[in-house]
Design an enzyme around this catalytic site. Structure first.
Site, PDB file in Angstrom:
ATOM      1  N   SER A  51       0.848  -1.201   0.000  1.00 21.95           N
ATOM      2  CA  SER A  51       0.000   0.000   0.000  1.00 21.95           C
ATOM      3  C   SER A  51       0.880   1.246   0.000  1.00 21.95           C
ATOM      4  CB  SER A  51      -0.920   0.009   1.225  1.00 21.95           C
ATOM      5  OG  SER A  51      -0.186  -0.228   2.416  1.00 21.95           O
ATOM      6  N   GLU A 121      -0.485 -12.495  -2.009  1.00 16.50           N
ATOM      7  CA  GLU A 121      -1.931 -12.444  -2.255  1.00 16.50           C
ATOM      8  C   GLU A 121      -2.408 -13.671  -3.038  1.00 16.50           C
ATOM      9  OE1 GLU A 121      -2.980  -8.762  -4.204  1.00 16.50           O
ATOM     10  OE2 GLU A 121      -2.089  -7.539  -2.608  1.00 16.50           O
ATOM     11  N   GLU A 188      -9.632  -9.278   3.344  1.00 18.73           N
ATOM     12  CA  GLU A 188      -9.915  -7.872   3.038  1.00 18.73           C
ATOM     13  C   GLU A 188     -11.241  -7.738   2.296  1.00 18.73           C
ATOM     14  OE1 GLU A 188      -6.648  -5.692   1.309  1.00 18.73           O
ATOM     15  OE2 GLU A 188      -7.872  -3.889   1.049  1.00 18.73           O
TER      16      GLU A 188
HETATM   17  O1  KIV Z   1      -0.578  -3.371   1.509  1.00 14.38           O
HETATM   18  C1  KIV Z   1      -1.220  -3.332   2.569  1.00 14.38           C
HETATM   19  O2  KIV Z   1      -1.151  -2.371   3.350  1.00 14.38           O
HETATM   20  C2  KIV Z   1      -2.087  -4.463   2.873  1.00 14.38           C
HETATM   21  C3  KIV Z   1      -3.049  -4.310   4.009  1.00 14.38           C
HETATM   22  C4  KIV Z   1      -4.192  -3.459   3.609  1.00 14.38           C
HETATM   23  C5  KIV Z   1      -3.521  -5.632   4.497  1.00 14.38           C
HETATM   24  O3  KIV Z   1      -2.034  -5.447   2.206  1.00 14.38           O
END
Ligand code: KIV
Length: 270
Positions: A51, A121, A188
């Site tokens: 993220s 993932e 999620e």
């Molecule tokens: O990349 C991220 O921050 C995540 C979280 C939202 C679980 O995968």
């Protein structure tokens, strides 16, 4: 390259043992300062999420994030964290092409950052096979199901598992990751009852984000939690601070002081 991996207090075994007992607290961090702060606040897992593509680099998705980006930020976070378990997200195309590439890339992440685990993932048979091989060679893996941001072009940003068939697929994927040895699984954006079903069906703890109250733990993206990511207000998010306002106020006050020649004062001079 970082020095030898830091032995931290929280282990993957501790996390697994928490299932059904005490909720697991997970938050993201991307640099040494926030890594240190969230560790001092007592979180169990610091996730160096991809993220960072959105909240640090300003991309529209996580897809442009590279392995070198994750290693750079992962190592920075690790230098600030002495207690929590540090898990680093594997970016797009670093683990999907072949199991061999996944082993090499995940190995690099652990060796070069000092983190204890990686997150990948998906829950297909191919991903489960990769998880199993990683676990076999000593690389702990956190899974991630439901809305998986690296597949945004295929699935869109929407709640996953509303249809019975889709919900059943998610349960099967979670069981697959569990059998492959994932030490935890992020769920999620999915209906709370589907997350509850998954949580009851697997031995690994589930970590929810937009997945209701029944998960074994929760994760939030730090800038969202701190109110630094203005305009991002999904229903599942609770903002625990308004740091955007705090930062603007502080920098405005500094600017005013400089313009009025109040800063630096004699006290700040050598
Ligand atoms: O990349 C991220 O921050 C995540 C979280 C939202 C679980 O995968």
């Amino acid at each position: 390259m970082s020095s030898a991996p830091t032995p931290r207090a929280v282990t993957v075994r501790d996390i697994r043992d928490r299932k059904g007992k005490e909720p697991i607290v997970v938050v993201t961090a991307y640099d040494v300062l926030f890594g240190r702060l969230v560790d001092q606040a007592g979180v169990d897992i610091v996730l160096v999420g991809d993220s960072l593509g959105n909240v640090v680099a300003g991309f529209q998705s996580t897809l442009p994030v590279t392995l070198d980006n994750m290693i750079y930020h992962g190592a920075a976070v690790c230098r600030g964290v002495s207690r929590a378990l540090v898990t680093v997200d594997m970016p797009f195309l670093t683990y999907q092409i072949s199991t061999e590439k996944a082993l090499a890339n995940c190995g690099r992440v652990l060796a070069e950052t000092g983190a204890q685990a990686v997150k990948i993932e998906g829950g297909s048979e191919r991903i489960a096979e990769t998880v199993s091989r990683l676990v076999e060679i000593g690389i702990p893996v956190m899974g991630h199901l439901g809305f998986t941001p690296q597949s945004v072009n295929a699935i869109g940003v929407r709640v996953q598992g509303r249809e019975a068939e889709e919900a059943e697929r998610l349960v099967q994927e979670a069981k697959r990751l569990d059998e492959a040895g994932a030490f935890a699984v992020v769920l999620e954006l999915m209906p709370a009852d589907v997350a509850a079903r998954i949580t009851a069906s697997i031995s690994a703890p589930t970590i929810g984000i937009g997945a209701g109250v029944s998960c074994d733990g929760q994760v939030l993206v730090l800038p969202d939690l701190l109110g630094l990511n203005e305009g991002f207000a999904p229903r599942f998010l609770k903002q625990y601070a308004n740091l955007s306002e705090t930062v603007r106020d502080a920098v405005r006050a500094y600017g005013d002081d400089v313009k009025q020649r109040r800063y630096p004062s004699a006290d700040h001079s050598f």
